[in-house]
Design a protein around this motif. Sequence first.
Motif, PDB file in Angstrom:
ATOM      1  N   ARG A  85       0.939  -1.258  -0.080  1.00 36.38           N
ATOM      2  CA  ARG A  85      -0.093  -0.115   0.208  1.00 36.38           C
ATOM      3  C   ARG A  85       0.827   1.209  -0.099  1.00 36.38           C
ATOM      4  N   SER A 138      -5.643  -0.683  -0.830  1.00 37.12           N
ATOM      5  CA  SER A 138      -6.126   0.330   0.256  1.00 37.12           C
ATOM      6  C   SER A 138      -7.670  -0.118   0.770  1.00 37.12           C
ATOM      7  N   ALA A 142      -8.113  -1.750   4.578  1.00 34.55           N
ATOM      8  CA  ALA A 142      -8.867  -0.728   5.522  1.00 34.55           C
ATOM      9  C   ALA A 142      -9.451  -1.393   6.733  1.00 34.55           C
TER      10      ALA A 142
END
Lengths: 181, 391
Positions: A85, A138, A142
């Motif tokens: 990421r 992402s 999350a």
Amino acid sequence: MSILSRLTRNEGDPKILSSGPRSREATDELARGLGWFSLGLGLFQLMAPQRITRAFGVTGSEHVVRAYGAREIASGMLTLSTDKRAGLASRVAGDGLDIVTLLALLSYRNPQRHTVKAALAMVVGITAIDLLAAGAVSARKARPKTVKDYSDRSGFPGGVVGARGIARQKPPTEARAETTH
Amino acid sequence: MRALVWHGKEDIRCDTVTDPEIEDPRDAIIKVTSCAICGSDLHLFHNFIPAMMPGDIMGHEMMGEVVETGSGMNGKLKKGDRIVVPFTIQCGECDQCRRGNFSVCERSNRNKALADKAFGHTTAGLFGYTHLTGGYPGGQAEYLRVPFADSTHIKVPDSLTDEQVLFLGDILPTGWQAAVHCDIEPTDTVVVWGCGPVGQMAIRSAVLLGAKLVVAIDCIPERLSMAQAGGALTIDFSQESVVERLNELTDGKGPEKCIDAVGLESHVSMSQPDTLLDRAKQIMMLENDRPHVLREMIYVCRPGGIISIPGVYSGLVDKIPMGQAMNKGLTFRMGQTHVNRWTPDLVRRIEEGQIDPSFVITHTATLEEGPEMYKVFRNKQDSCIKVVLKP
């Protein structure tokens, strides 16, 4: 690697017959591809900067190309690591810097402006791919907005209060090979 | 049979593989009824521990029913027995096994020469945990060959469920050993860094062993919630200073006993600059592990205190403040768990209802769902703390 794997493995160990569901997803493969691309481009920029400066009509700026190459290598290593990421985010930031740099070379006085235009189009395309990959990674990593409540999971059938110090009544014992079985 | 197979970094697959076979008179084959994904499996998933090879079967927390035995069981194990398999393979005969140091058994690592070079002296063979420790196929599979099975097993009572006894093979004795290594006194404050499955077991063990105060440190809300349920006071390191809070809780003296249940993959954050440096060095292969927790423990621990390390470290670590540790007279105790050293005691405590380790299970899935569950566990999605797989 597979040959080495077979050499270190015992004759009787299970061998793969067919593959099933896997943990690595298409976005992981895309990130790996982008990571290797970064490493390759970075090495080229470090080792042959004059070919790039000549193509873009900025001979004498090899040190800038080398610096960009070092940045690409750092991004590539990060993208190939488990922190993909961060690696992809650094690639997107690097794309932005590349675009700004190339825009600055689009002057009418630059005889190589057609090459710069082509490079700019390529970087914009790669930026789109980087954004796609960064967004997908992402989203997957999350943290959820709500978390489960585990406040009823003490692990002590008699409750925490009853459990405190209960093992001191019969202190831990240790078994050795002779007494284990 | 089906098994979860390591193919590379972050690439676990549910493959069809050939069935294991008896290779030695002391072998047994078990049909796996339950197995789990361990936090240390994630180190392998991330390829942080060297000597994994594509094709290696994962898993070192498993139990099942004996379906075949070699001819050398000497009556200790028979077809139909229900056993938990300790993650450390033990011959039961060498000097170390006789001392109860089962995790450093001298004879069970079939790649002893390699381990001698890497560690100085070999440690025990482990299931599904790199070729440095024997390259033995692991138990995230339908069947498992258990070497030295006459010694490497834990017979469990039928009155207890798989979920109650499965963790006797690793995380329960690991947390227990970490707490026992602390020589806990009734006046002690015991601090556990990391509220993953081993941390949760260490917290319960410290409570059972009578610590005055047990403090748990993490930044994941659901893990802190589970730690609190087990009797710990919690610190969210993303919200407050660990050192300041621990000093406040101990009248400025620091905790007597510190347990590192984090290991080589410390959380990386801007608020802990050393973790950024460690991560950068790790990516550049200049350092194997991220030892932020070790540094913090050494700094905050009360002089004369004990630092207990059940968390896994793989190789070289940088910037360990040995000057602080030496001058404060700290004692370090660590190691892979000598599982069977604690077995009879822990089985009794489960039977007596002192502890029920099944509290830690948050997810149960099939073997086919295993690759997905590795990601769920790694990404801490769906409040995942512990995954049990049912082959």
